[in-house]
Scaffold this motif. Structure first.
Motif, PDB file in Angstrom:
ATOM      1  N   MET A   1       0.838  -1.252   0.001  1.00 43.32           N
ATOM      2  CA  MET A   1      -0.262  -0.086  -0.574  1.00 43.32           C
ATOM      3  C   MET A   1       1.258   1.483   0.565  1.00 43.32           C
ATOM      4  O   MET A   1       1.165   2.566  -0.819  1.00 43.32           O
ATOM      5  N   THR A   2       1.748   1.176   1.043  1.00 42.37           N
ATOM      6  CA  THR A   2       2.560   2.265   0.310  1.00 42.37           C
ATOM      7  C   THR A   2       3.638   2.619  -0.498  1.00 42.37           C
ATOM      8  O   THR A   2       3.361   3.732  -0.834  1.00 42.37           O
ATOM      9  N   PHE A   3       3.643   1.844  -0.608  1.00 41.50           N
ATOM     10  CA  PHE A   3       4.732   1.810  -2.061  1.00 41.50           C
ATOM     11  C   PHE A   3       3.897   2.280  -3.467  1.00 41.50           C
ATOM     12  O   PHE A   3       3.670   3.310  -4.403  1.00 41.50           O
ATOM     13  N   ALA A   4       1.878   2.036  -3.629  1.00 43.60           N
ATOM     14  CA  ALA A   4       1.218   2.796  -4.549  1.00 43.60           C
ATOM     15  C   ALA A   4       0.859   3.779  -3.904  1.00 43.60           C
ATOM     16  O   ALA A   4       0.889   4.602  -5.026  1.00 43.60           O
ATOM     17  N   THR A   5       0.856   3.954  -2.504  1.00 48.42           N
ATOM     18  CA  THR A   5       0.490   5.154  -2.122  1.00 48.42           C
ATOM     19  C   THR A   5       1.621   6.534  -3.008  1.00 48.42           C
ATOM     20  O   THR A   5       1.382   7.683  -3.878  1.00 48.42           O
ATOM     21  N   GLU A   6       2.807   6.085  -2.424  1.00 42.46           N
ATOM     22  CA  GLU A   6       3.888   6.997  -3.036  1.00 42.46           C
ATOM     23  C   GLU A   6       3.789   7.203  -4.801  1.00 42.46           C
ATOM     24  O   GLU A   6       4.372   8.321  -5.363  1.00 42.46           O
ATOM     25  N   ALA A   7       3.763   5.802  -5.193  1.00 43.36           N
ATOM     26  CA  ALA A   7       3.360   6.348  -6.956  1.00 43.36           C
ATOM     27  C   ALA A   7       2.062   6.849  -7.082  1.00 43.36           C
ATOM     28  O   ALA A   7       2.768   8.364  -7.540  1.00 43.36           O
ATOM     29  N   HIS A   8       1.317   6.963  -6.294  1.00 43.71           N
ATOM     30  CA  HIS A   8       0.350   7.685  -7.225  1.00 43.71           C
ATOM     31  C   HIS A   8       0.457   9.532  -6.356  1.00 43.71           C
ATOM     32  O   HIS A   8       0.042  10.214  -7.382  1.00 43.71           O
ATOM     33  N   GLY A   9       0.307   8.631  -5.650  1.00 44.98           N
ATOM     34  CA  GLY A   9       1.088  10.857  -4.825  1.00 44.98           C
ATOM     35  C   GLY A   9       1.649  11.240  -4.647  1.00 44.98           C
ATOM     36  O   GLY A   9       2.106  12.431  -5.909  1.00 44.98           O
ATOM     37  N   GLY A  10       2.938  10.578  -5.535  1.00 43.91           N
ATOM     38  CA  GLY A  10       3.927  11.555  -5.952  1.00 43.91           C
ATOM     39  C   GLY A  10       4.332  11.823  -6.748  1.00 43.91           C
ATOM     40  O   GLY A  10       5.009  12.859  -7.607  1.00 43.91           O
ATOM     41  N   ILE A  11       3.092  12.349  -8.213  1.00 40.81           N
ATOM     42  CA  ILE A  11       2.392  13.019  -9.191  1.00 40.81           C
ATOM     43  C   ILE A  11       1.695  13.425  -9.079  1.00 40.81           C
ATOM     44  O   ILE A  11       0.793  14.158  -9.761  1.00 40.81           O
ATOM     45  N   GLY A  12       1.475  13.506  -7.909  1.00 43.68           N
ATOM     46  CA  GLY A  12      -0.429  14.592  -7.641  1.00 43.68           C
ATOM     47  C   GLY A  12      -1.964  13.540  -8.136  1.00 43.68           C
ATOM     48  O   GLY A  12      -2.319  14.983  -8.161  1.00 43.68           O
ATOM     49  N   GLN A  13      -1.100  12.451  -8.516  1.00 48.68           N
ATOM     50  CA  GLN A  13      -2.429  11.727  -8.886  1.00 48.68           C
ATOM     51  C   GLN A  13      -3.367  12.191  -8.042  1.00 48.68           C
ATOM     52  O   GLN A  13      -3.692  11.276  -6.886  1.00 48.68           O
ATOM     53  N   VAL A  14      -5.353  11.874  -8.968  1.00 47.78           N
ATOM     54  CA  VAL A  14      -6.659  12.595  -7.621  1.00 47.78           C
ATOM     55  C   VAL A  14      -7.257  11.739  -9.181  1.00 47.78           C
ATOM     56  O   VAL A  14      -7.053  11.444 -10.272  1.00 47.78           O
ATOM     57  N   ARG A  15      -8.395  11.078  -8.274  1.00 51.24           N
ATOM     58  CA  ARG A  15      -9.475  10.438  -8.307  1.00 51.24           C
ATOM     59  C   ARG A  15      -9.885  12.197  -9.682  1.00 51.24           C
ATOM     60  O   ARG A  15      -9.921  12.926  -9.314  1.00 51.24           O
ATOM     61  N   LYS A  16     -10.702  11.023 -11.137  1.00 53.55           N
ATOM     62  CA  LYS A  16     -10.512  12.477 -11.713  1.00 53.55           C
ATOM     63  C   LYS A  16     -11.730  13.749 -11.866  1.00 53.55           C
ATOM     64  O   LYS A  16     -12.245  14.802 -11.985  1.00 53.55           O
ATOM     65  N   TYR A  17     -13.655  12.628 -10.633  1.00 54.32           N
ATOM     66  CA  TYR A  17     -14.209  13.089 -10.941  1.00 54.32           C
ATOM     67  C   TYR A  17     -14.522  14.047  -9.505  1.00 54.32           C
ATOM     68  O   TYR A  17     -15.000  15.126  -9.257  1.00 54.32           O
ATOM     69  N   THR A  18     -13.842  13.506  -8.963  1.00 53.14           N
ATOM     70  CA  THR A  18     -13.808  13.613  -7.407  1.00 53.14           C
ATOM     71  C   THR A  18     -12.525  14.525  -6.382  1.00 53.14           C
ATOM     72  O   THR A  18     -12.731  15.867  -5.432  1.00 53.14           O
ATOM     73  N   GLY A  19     -11.479  14.557  -6.874  1.00 52.86           N
ATOM     74  CA  GLY A  19      -9.747  14.905  -6.758  1.00 52.86           C
ATOM     75  C   GLY A  19      -9.298  14.634  -5.735  1.00 52.86           C
ATOM     76  O   GLY A  19      -9.147  14.819  -4.600  1.00 52.86           O
ATOM     77  N   GLU A  20      -9.978  13.718  -5.291  1.00 51.27           N
ATOM     78  CA  GLU A  20     -10.061  12.280  -3.755  1.00 51.27           C
ATOM     79  C   GLU A  20      -8.535  12.028  -4.210  1.00 51.27           C
ATOM     80  O   GLU A  20      -8.254  11.662  -4.901  1.00 51.27           O
ATOM     81  N   PRO A  21      -7.742  11.591  -3.475  1.00 49.53           N
ATOM     82  CA  PRO A  21      -6.396  10.764  -3.824  1.00 49.53           C
ATOM     83  C   PRO A  21      -6.757   9.603  -4.159  1.00 49.53           C
ATOM     84  O   PRO A  21      -7.371   8.395  -4.086  1.00 49.53           O
ATOM     85  N   TYR A  22      -6.165   9.918  -5.685  1.00 47.50           N
ATOM     86  CA  TYR A  22      -6.068   7.924  -6.643  1.00 47.50           C
ATOM     87  C   TYR A  22      -5.801   6.698  -5.774  1.00 47.50           C
ATOM     88  O   TYR A  22      -6.781   5.761  -6.214  1.00 47.50           O
ATOM     89  N   ILE A  23      -4.658   6.913  -4.633  1.00 46.69           N
ATOM     90  CA  ILE A  23      -4.750   5.503  -4.108  1.00 46.69           C
ATOM     91  C   ILE A  23      -6.070   5.471  -3.201  1.00 46.69           C
ATOM     92  O   ILE A  23      -6.151   3.802  -3.744  1.00 46.69           O
ATOM     93  N   ASN A  24      -7.022   5.867  -3.160  1.00 45.55           N
ATOM     94  CA  ASN A  24      -8.183   5.032  -2.351  1.00 45.55           C
ATOM     95  C   ASN A  24      -9.480   4.445  -3.625  1.00 45.55           C
ATOM     96  O   ASN A  24      -9.635   3.725  -3.667  1.00 45.55           O
TER      97      ASN A  24
END
Length: 167
Positions: free
Chosen positions: A1-24
């Motif tokens: 989970m840490t690896f995926a969180t850092e990968a998505h969060g490291g590029i500032g990726q968010v969910r398209k419609y909600t803006g919530e953290p992509y890792i969700n």
């Protein structure tokens, strides 16, 4: 989970419609996989990592180095491989490819479809019409995953088609 969180969060990726953290989304996919009758830790890991290669700078080698070849292989099964042509051609080719992936990867992909459908239908009914047609094509050929998740995806597809006016 840490690896995926850092990968998505490291590029500032968010969910398209909600803006919530992509890792969700990967966490939700993992939680859906947990409802399958025969899930494994490998499937849970792949669920968390399923979008890292496609969406971030993470490579298959990175995943293999951190989690082993079995996880890397399943993540590759879940990573879009068809990149040529317009969306319709890519998605048609991808559906054919998905019919050949392992039962375990199909189960994770079913969970991904279930998760994505909720967001798309709720937030973008116009695009949902296109997405649901693509999902129907995938479900026609991807029948080896968990039967409970398959039934859930089919039921969700039917209800969503009515909701957006396709039926």
């Amino acid at each position: 989970m840490t690896f995926a969180t850092e990968a998505h969060g490291g590029i500032g990726q968010v969910r398209k419609y909600t803006g919530e953290p992509y890792i969700n989304h990967p966490i939700e996919v993992m939680d859906i996989v947990r409802t399958a009758s025969h899930y494994t830790d490998l499937m849970l890991a792949a669920a968390l990592l399923h979008d890292t290669i496609e969406d971030t700078a993470v490579t298959r080698d990175d995943i293999e180095r951190e989690f082993g070849s079995d996880v890397a292989d399943m993540v590759m099964e879940l990573t879009d491989q068809c990149t040529e042509g317009n969306r319709a051609k890519r998605k048609a080719a991808e559906a054919v490819r998905l019919s050949t992936i392992s039962e375990e990867a199909q189960t994770v992909k079913l969970a991904d479809l279930i998760s994505n459908s909720v967001s798309i239908i709720e937030h973008d009914p116009r695009f949902a019409k296109i997405y649901l047609q693509e999902k129907a094509r995938i479900l026609e050929v991807m029948t080896d995953g968990d039967p409970g998740l398959y039934a859930r995806a089919i039921a969700q597809l039917g209800a969503a088609r009515k909701l957006v006016g396709l039926d």
